[in-house]
Structure formats: C-alpha cells, structure tokens
Design an enzyme around this catalytic site. Structure first.
Site, PDB file in Angstrom:
ATOM      1  N   ASN A 177      34.433  38.713  38.801  1.00  0.00           N
ATOM      2  CA  ASN A 177      34.987  38.011  38.512  1.00  0.00           C
ATOM      3  C   ASN A 177      35.193  36.465  39.074  1.00  0.00           C
ATOM      4  O   ASN A 177      35.279  37.588  40.437  1.00  0.00           O
ATOM      5  CB  ASN A 177      36.607  38.960  38.071  1.00  0.00           C
ATOM      6  CG  ASN A 177      36.200  39.510  37.089  1.00  0.00           C
ATOM      7  OD1 ASN A 177      35.293  39.518  36.039  1.00  0.00           O
ATOM      8  ND2 ASN A 177      37.158  40.972  36.073  1.00  0.00           N
ATOM      9  N   GLY A 196      35.618  31.858  32.788  1.00  0.00           N
ATOM     10  CA  GLY A 196      36.365  31.236  32.128  1.00  0.00           C
ATOM     11  C   GLY A 196      37.816  31.170  31.561  1.00  0.00           C
ATOM     12  O   GLY A 196      38.445  30.557  31.125  1.00  0.00           O
ATOM     13  N   GLY A 211      36.201  37.542  25.034  1.00  0.00           N
ATOM     14  CA  GLY A 211      36.201  38.455  26.078  1.00  0.00           C
ATOM     15  C   GLY A 211      34.848  38.167  27.078  1.00  0.00           C
ATOM     16  O   GLY A 211      34.003  37.858  26.523  1.00  0.00           O
ATOM     17  N   HIS A 212      34.558  38.540  28.418  1.00  0.00           N
ATOM     18  CA  HIS A 212      33.673  38.784  28.962  1.00  0.00           C
ATOM     19  C   HIS A 212      32.475  39.273  28.715  1.00  0.00           C
ATOM     20  O   HIS A 212      31.358  39.162  29.376  1.00  0.00           O
ATOM     21  CB  HIS A 212      34.203  39.220  30.196  1.00  0.00           C
ATOM     22  CG  HIS A 212      34.828  40.212  30.937  1.00  0.00           C
ATOM     23  ND1 HIS A 212      34.345  41.512  30.555  1.00  0.00           N
ATOM     24  CD2 HIS A 212      35.855  40.617  30.822  1.00  0.00           C
ATOM     25  CE1 HIS A 212      34.676  42.096  31.142  1.00  0.00           C
ATOM     26  NE2 HIS A 212      36.363  41.888  31.459  1.00  0.00           N
ATOM     27  N   LYS A 248      45.703  39.363  39.071  1.00  0.00           N
ATOM     28  CA  LYS A 248      45.396  39.357  37.159  1.00  0.00           C
ATOM     29  C   LYS A 248      47.723  38.185  37.457  1.00  0.00           C
ATOM     30  O   LYS A 248      47.845  38.026  36.422  1.00  0.00           O
ATOM     31  CB  LYS A 248      45.599  40.260  37.003  1.00  0.00           C
ATOM     32  CG  LYS A 248      44.494  40.757  37.298  1.00  0.00           C
ATOM     33  CD  LYS A 248      43.023  40.571  36.381  1.00  0.00           C
ATOM     34  CE  LYS A 248      41.780  40.695  36.671  1.00  0.00           C
ATOM     35  NZ  LYS A 248      40.798  39.549  36.131  1.00  0.00           N
ATOM     36  N   GLN A 282      30.727  29.661  27.977  1.00  0.00           N
ATOM     37  CA  GLN A 282      31.177  30.786  27.004  1.00  0.00           C
ATOM     38  C   GLN A 282      31.090  30.575  25.781  1.00  0.00           C
ATOM     39  O   GLN A 282      31.413  28.985  25.416  1.00  0.00           O
ATOM     40  CB  GLN A 282      32.145  31.703  27.763  1.00  0.00           C
ATOM     41  CG  GLN A 282      33.419  31.384  27.861  1.00  0.00           C
ATOM     42  CD  GLN A 282      34.322  32.145  28.415  1.00  0.00           C
ATOM     43  OE1 GLN A 282      35.133  32.514  29.141  1.00  0.00           O
ATOM     44  NE2 GLN A 282      34.251  33.829  27.853  1.00  0.00           N
ATOM     45  N   LEU A 336      31.953  34.966  36.584  1.00  0.00           N
ATOM     46  CA  LEU A 336      33.231  34.249  35.156  1.00  0.00           C
ATOM     47  C   LEU A 336      33.943  34.488  35.483  1.00  0.00           C
ATOM     48  O   LEU A 336      34.973  34.276  36.460  1.00  0.00           O
ATOM     49  CB  LEU A 336      33.168  36.447  34.596  1.00  0.00           C
ATOM     50  CG  LEU A 336      32.136  37.326  34.558  1.00  0.00           C
ATOM     51  CD1 LEU A 336      32.676  38.604  33.508  1.00  0.00           C
ATOM     52  CD2 LEU A 336      31.386  36.575  33.775  1.00  0.00           C
ATOM     53  N   LYS A 372      41.823  29.560  36.672  1.00  0.00           N
ATOM     54  CA  LYS A 372      42.445  30.740  38.060  1.00  0.00           C
ATOM     55  C   LYS A 372      41.911  30.004  38.702  1.00  0.00           C
ATOM     56  O   LYS A 372      42.619  30.596  39.751  1.00  0.00           O
ATOM     57  CB  LYS A 372      42.588  31.765  37.295  1.00  0.00           C
ATOM     58  CG  LYS A 372      43.437  32.697  37.708  1.00  0.00           C
ATOM     59  CD  LYS A 372      42.809  34.248  38.053  1.00  0.00           C
ATOM     60  CE  LYS A 372      43.410  34.270  36.477  1.00  0.00           C
ATOM     61  NZ  LYS A 372      43.209  36.266  36.534  1.00  0.00           N
TER      62      LYS A 372
END
Length: 464
Positions: free
Chosen positions: A208, A70, A179-180, A357, A151, A68, A82
């Site tokens: 992630n 996005g 959202g994922h 995070k 996505q 993931l 990121k």
C-alpha cells in the site's frame, strides 16, 4: 458499465462479485471450526541469518515494485490521492508519502545498482495528480516499464434492492473501486506482467502507498527466491490494537493458507478470531509473488480470480451519513494466497508496517517519535506507539486537523497514550507525557507554547 466505457474484464469481475453476493451468502463466512491457526512463521531475523547477502542483490535485481495508490483518503476528508498528503519535513522540505516512496526506490537503485521499476496502481481519481508528481521529479526516470496501471470501477448498489444507485447531485459517487483485489484483473488487462518478463524480472513486490514501512528489501527478495514459493505474504505479530484486522489461517480441508477478514468472521466466531494468542499473526497487505505463477493463475481464470467477496456497507456520499445506504462489493489482494499451492508467510517487524488510515495515525507519524533518514526510512526506537484518540468532531478531517496544529504536533517522546476531547488548538513546542488527556471545555480552547500535557491536562508550571 458498457455505457460508461468499462472493459469486458471489469464487467466479468463485477458479474462474479454480484453473483456471489446474491446467491452465496453462506460462503462469505470463514468459520472457526473449518480453519487452523497459522503457527511457527519464520521471522525476518531468522531469514537474515540464513541468506548470502552478496547474492541477495541478484534476487533483488529481478524484483519490480508495485504500489496500490487508488485511495483518495476520503476518511480524512481528502479529495486527492492520499499519497499526496504531507507526512513530515526532511531537511526543511515538506515530504509527502509519494516523495518518500520515490526516495526509497531511488536509494535502492543507487546503493545496489539495480533497476527496481516502480509502478503505481492508480484509480481514475488519483492518476493525474500522481503522474504529475512522477514526471516533475527530476531524479526519477523510467521509460520502458509503465509507471501506472489504472484500476477498474464498478457501480455502488442500493442496499435494499441491489440496483445501481442513482445520485444526480454527483454522478461520480455512483461508482467505486472493487477493492485492492482488483489489482490482479488490472494487471492482467494492462499487460504489465508480459513487459516485466521481457525485461528479465521474476518477482513482484506489492504494498500500500500509505504504508511507508513497506520498503524494498533484498533480504526478503532472496528469501522468497530461495523458498521457490509462488506467493509470500508479510505478516506481523498481533497486539490488542490489531485484533480486528485481517489475519492468515489455514484451511483444514485443503491445507492452504487463507486470508480471513473480520467481515468474513461469523458472529459466533468473533471472540476466537480476535484472540491474539490463538491467531497471533495479522496480514500487513504486503505480498511477494512470482510473475510466472501469477500469469499462469490469471490465464487459468481468464483474468478474474475467484476471490472471496467482501460486502462493504456505506452511504452513497461517504461524507454524508444521511445519504442513501449502498453496498460496495470488494475483494482483498491478500486473499489470493488461498489460490496458490505452496504459498508461505514471513513474519516482519513493525518497522515494515506503518500504515496511515486516520488522523490518529498521522498524528504519530508527524511527531518526534519518528526520524526520516537520508535513505527515506521512517525510523523509531522500538515501533511501539502510544494509543492516540483524537476527538473526531474536530480532528478527523485533515483540514480541521491541520488548523488545530498550526506549527507541528506535540512531542510524544514521553507519552504512553493521548486522549483529546473537545476543540483544542496547540501552540509551539507542546510536550505530552504519560497518559496525556485534555477534557472538553465545550468551547474552543488553547494549549499555550511550551506547555506540558499529562494526566491532569495542562500541567501546572511547578509540576516538576
């Protein structure tokens, strides 16, 4: 959404989210009285002792890897994926999340002689930068299986009215990802599962991109195959620092496992939900899923799984707390565990859960607590890290953070916790120990080269 070229699947998904938000407020709660705690989950070590490790390569050879990717890292002031954020150096080369992920995949391909295709779920904002990195990596090759799926987007809603928000200063900020949990409808629409099945793949491992601990694992691949389960979530033991995270519970009525995010906890149930002795496992957001089971489930719901809706309250410009209040309707990937009969969990060590995070997390990741091995494993002695609390006024934004650590972050090998208040810039070879603390001097301050920072701040030269 049609005017902006959104697909019918994207529109159907948003329609579902909007209807639940408007008409089923009570359904958003997962009440404590309706669930049972998750208990007696087999651990990675238990699993390791029970499998045939030579045979495990066979299960691993049937596994595809999906990341993931996005997120823009807006909480740290980033304006790119990121995964393009530098984590640490390895053999003098600056390594970003994406470089380490590619290294992990190439290591597994070479050592185990498996294909291990890697696909990123990008957003429109992360696609170009991510694909540029993949195409410029001379060692990474993949032709028949897509390297990315894109996505969906949906409108942010005015909190007071439910209307799509208008933000002429930057119309891009009128939109957000769902959202994922959007992963599933994106996979359905992309045709990725059909391509993987045609190539003989049976399992999909999803995690992630900011979790460098979620490495490909032949042990878990073989365990997943042995169980015959359609869905397996990796969970870890909760500590006090994890008490506010999503955790797995069992529905008393159906017996199925469920993901309960803290946003789905009724205020009256908050104490019970945060009781780590009662609910000992948290969700790492790494899942294993059978491709045929996922295809069947998506076909059953025409590509839009009925996942619980998460109401995310934000401002239309996430960098401006004074901009208009909006609602972002989201779903969580792990919530799909509740749709599969026979879904299971496996308990993993902290070495498989290393998320970044905030800059507090990055501070630890860049420190001497970690060593990046030649097989691209983020290695630490015990994976029990000091509690880090950096003054958000000066360290929350990545550009401010980097400016205040111009050489590298201090040594944390002897630190139990780190608290920095105020505007401090650090010289070379600074070491922190015990409960290191720097107080706010209400002016820009400096920690000179080679100093030690402890409970009394910068310690005197004769502290030993």
């Amino acid at each position: 959404m049609r005017e902006h070229g959104m697909t019918e699947t994207a529109i159907s998904q948003f329609h579902h989210l909007f209807n639940v938000w408007r008409n089923e407020e009570a359904s958003s709660w997962i009440r404590e009285e309706d669930v049972e705690p998750l208990e007696r989950v087999p651990s990675f070590h238990d699993v390791y002792e029970t499998i045939n490790h030579d045979k495990a390569v066979d299960a691993f050879a049937k596994t595809a890897f999906l990341k993931l990717n996005g997120g823009l890292g807006t909480s740290m002031g980033l304006e790119c994926a990121k995964s393009l954020l530098p984590v640490r150096r390895h053999k003098a080369k600056q390594m970003r999340f994406i470089d380490i992920i590619i290294g992990q995949v190439l290591t597994a391909r070479t050592r185990l002689n498996v294909e291990l295709p890697l696909t990123f779920m990008n957003s429109f904002r992360t696609s170009a930068d991510t694909m540029k990195v993949l195409k410029h990596n001379r060692k990474f090759e993949q032709t028949e299986i897509p390297m990315e799926i894109i996505q969906h987007q949906e409108p942010k809603l005015v909190a007071a009215t439910g209307e799509p928000v208008s933000f002429p200063e930057n119309p891009d900020l009128e939109w957000c990802p769902p959202g994922h949990g959007d992963l599933f409808s994106t996979i359905w629409e992309s045709g990725l599962l059909d391509v993987l099945e045609e190539k003989g793949f049976k399992y999909l491992f999803i995690s992630n991109s900011d979790n460098l601990g979620a490495r490909p694992s032949r042990t878990l691949a073989q365990h997943f195959e042995n169980t015959g389960a359609p869905f397996m979530a990796e969970v870890a033991i909760r500590t006090p620092a994890d008490r506010k995270g999503g955790h797995i519970v069992r529905d008393k009525q159906t017996g199925r496992l469920m993901l309960r995010e803290m946003s789905q906890v009724h205020p009256d149930d908050k104490a019970a939900a945060q009781d780590i002795s009662k609910h000992p496992y948290f969700n790492t957001n790494s899942i294993w899923i059978r491709i045929d089971s996922l295809k069947a489930k998506l076909a059953e719901y025409n590509g839009v799984l009925p996942l619980p809706v998460i109401r995310n309250k934000k401002t239309v410009d996430p960098t401006n707390p004074d901009s208009e209040q909006v609602i972002q309707l989201e779903t969580a990937m792990g919530a799909a565990i509740g749709l599969f009969n026979g879904a299971i969990c496996v308990q993993v060590d902290r070495m498989r859960f290393l998320p970044v995070k905030t800059t507090n997390d990055l501070f630890i990741m860049r420190s001497d607590r970690f060593h990046l091995t030649d097989t691209y494993e983020m290695e630490d002695g015990n994976y029990v890290f000091p509690n880090v609390d950096l003054d958000p006024r000066f360290y929350k934004n990545i550009h401010d953070f980097d400016e205040r650590f111009p050489y590298t972050v201090p040594s944390l090998a002897a630190a139990n916790s780190v608290t920095i208040r105020g505007d401090w810039t650090f010289g070379r070879d600074v070491s922190m120990f015990a409960d290191a603390k720097l107080e706010d001097r209400e002016e820009p301050s400096y920690v000179p080269n080679g100093e030690y920072v402890g409970p009394q701040g910068i310690e005197p030269d004769d502290w030993v």
